[in-house]
Enzyme design. Structure first.
Site, PDB file in Angstrom:
ATOM      1  N   GLU A 248      73.816  48.786  27.793  1.00 28.89           N
ATOM      2  CA  GLU A 248      72.725  48.017  28.389  1.00 28.89           C
ATOM      3  C   GLU A 248      71.768  47.659  27.259  1.00 28.89           C
ATOM      4  O   GLU A 248      71.067  48.522  26.735  1.00 28.89           O
ATOM      5  CB  GLU A 248      72.003  48.830  29.465  1.00 28.89           C
ATOM      6  CG  GLU A 248      70.865  48.064  30.120  1.00 28.89           C
ATOM      7  CD  GLU A 248      70.117  48.881  31.150  1.00 28.89           C
ATOM      8  OE1 GLU A 248      68.921  48.601  31.373  1.00 28.89           O
ATOM      9  OE2 GLU A 248      70.714  49.813  31.735  1.00 28.89           O
ATOM     10  N   CYS A 282      63.593  45.922  28.563  1.00 27.46           N
ATOM     11  CA  CYS A 282      64.709  45.004  28.318  1.00 27.46           C
ATOM     12  C   CYS A 282      64.741  43.896  29.359  1.00 27.46           C
ATOM     13  O   CYS A 282      65.437  42.891  29.171  1.00 27.46           O
ATOM     14  CB  CYS A 282      66.028  45.763  28.284  1.00 27.46           C
ATOM     15  SG  CYS A 282      66.392  46.650  29.809  1.00 27.46           S
TER      16      CYS A 282
END
Length: 394
Positions: A248, A282
């Protein structure tokens, strides 16, 4: 006095085999809040070896027994929620009342979800080409899962991998980000309190290029879960070649405001996208693309909302909604991006730099830049700071 913390290997709290330590400091004050073992490759190998020995017995337990263990971890987190949240504020910098308590709630939820999922991992009986045969598919644990976790959500991010990995019968070796390793120890204390078999969960603190690299590359590691930057993710993928990977990584995702948008809703979304966790996410809004007919009205509403809603300050103050950035490299990059954009012609609508009011150089103002163009660094790279880079589009 700052606390001296230990790693968890094979069910025992231990120092590094080298005896070396490193200091953890508060991003809000710069004060030392603890010392941690500076793990070595040998420490990581020892953790992986004990995990490899432990996982077959753990995998052989029933899914319901493992689910009960996950619920015990969730209960241990719940019992320590105030301590975990305060540690998060000290170690990571996010505001205690506005954000830290919520992250602890997320950690509880991950282990509760894993407990439920563990009892619902079903197999299949797909059709066979031969009527005389039956095909059975069933799920088995992979073995040792290495988890390399970031500093921006030091409970949530490891929790989303550690919990399902354990629940499905794997053993885990966690290599946390050095700047939030105190949080990782607190998480390990909760797992340890749940009385899992020794070696099923292990924690090794230390530099990523040493500990994380060993976890990713070691032959005993069956799968690697990584959350972090794109560059580091590529390095992990290279070192973990031929292993199962869960990556990720960050990006430069835009938030688009069209001319028929509800501008109040757009502003609300922007506040969350750009200032939650001081922009260190993110999923942050790294570019804000606004259609020209609503550009001026959007900026006016946004700057008013920032003045009313965003409170930069002491993360233990209940009125604070945004704390410091976690570390010097991310603060330096945020400053560089803002300065470079301004020098290339972007205008500073709000904020624009570090705040000198709070005692640490890691506090950065809630910033709005207008006139951002594609040739600017801030338009092409992930900033990871509290900045709204606005570009007018047709």
């Amino acid at each position: 006095m700052a606390d001296a913390y230990r790693m968890l290997i094979g069910g025992e709290w231990t120092a590094s085999e080298s005896g070396a330590t490193f200091d953890a400091t508060s991003p809000a004050t710069g004060e030392v809040i603890g010392s941690l073992p500076e793990g070595t490759r040998e420490d990581a190998r020892r953790a992986l070896a004990t995990a490899a020995d432990a996982w077959p017995g753990w995998a052989a337990m029933s899914a319901f027994d493992r689910a009960a263990a996950m619920r015990r971890i969730a209960a241990a987190v719940d019992e320590r929620r105030e301590d975990l949240a305060r540690t998060l504020t000290l170690d990571q910098g996010k505001p205690f009342r506005a954000e830290a308590l919520d992250e602890v709630e997320e950690l509880i939820a991950y282990f509760e979800m894993a407990a439920a999922d563990a009892t619902r991992l079903e197999g299949l009986i797909p059709p066979s080409m031969d009527a005389a045969n039956r095909i059975f598919l069933y799920r088995v644990p992979r073995g040792v899962v290495g988890v390399i976790s970031p500093w921006n959500w030091p409970y949530t991010m490891p929790g989303e991998i550690v919990a399902p990995a354990l629940a499905s019968g794997n053993a885990v070796v966690l290599a946390p980000a050095p700047t939030t390793s105190v949080c990782a120890v607190k998480l390990a204390e909760c797992v340890h309190a749940a009385d899992l078999p020794p070696g099923v969960f292990n924690l090794v603190t230390g530099p990523g290029p040493v500990v994380g690299d060993e976890v990713a590359s070691n032959r005993l590691t069956a799968a690697v879960g990584f959350i972090g930057s794109i560059a580091t993710g590529h390095a992990v993928a290279s070192r973990a070649a031929a292993k199962e990977l869960l990556l990720e990584m960050g990006g430069n995702g835009p938030l688009v405001v069209c001319d028929d948008a509800d501008l109040d809703a757009a502003v609300e979304a922007t506040l969350t996208a750009c200032f939650l966790n001081a922009g260190q996410s993110c999923t942050a809004g790294e570019r804000i693309l606004v259609q020209e007919p609503v550009h001026d009205a959007y900026l006016e509403k946004l700057t008013a909302a920032i003045g009313e809603r965003i409170r930069l300050g002491d993360p233990f103050d209940d009125a604070t909604t945004m704390g410091p950035l976690n570390n010097a490299p991310v603060a330096d990059k945020t400053e560089r991006h803002v300065t470079e954009a301004r020098d290339r012609g972007a205008s500073v609508v709000a904020g624009g730099g570090r705040s000198s009011e709070h005692g640490s150089e890691l506090f950065f103002e809630a910033t709005v830049l207008d006139g951002v163009t594609d040739d600017m660094e801030i338009a092409r790279e992930e900033t990871f700071g509290p900045v709204v880079p606005v570009t007018a589009i047709r």
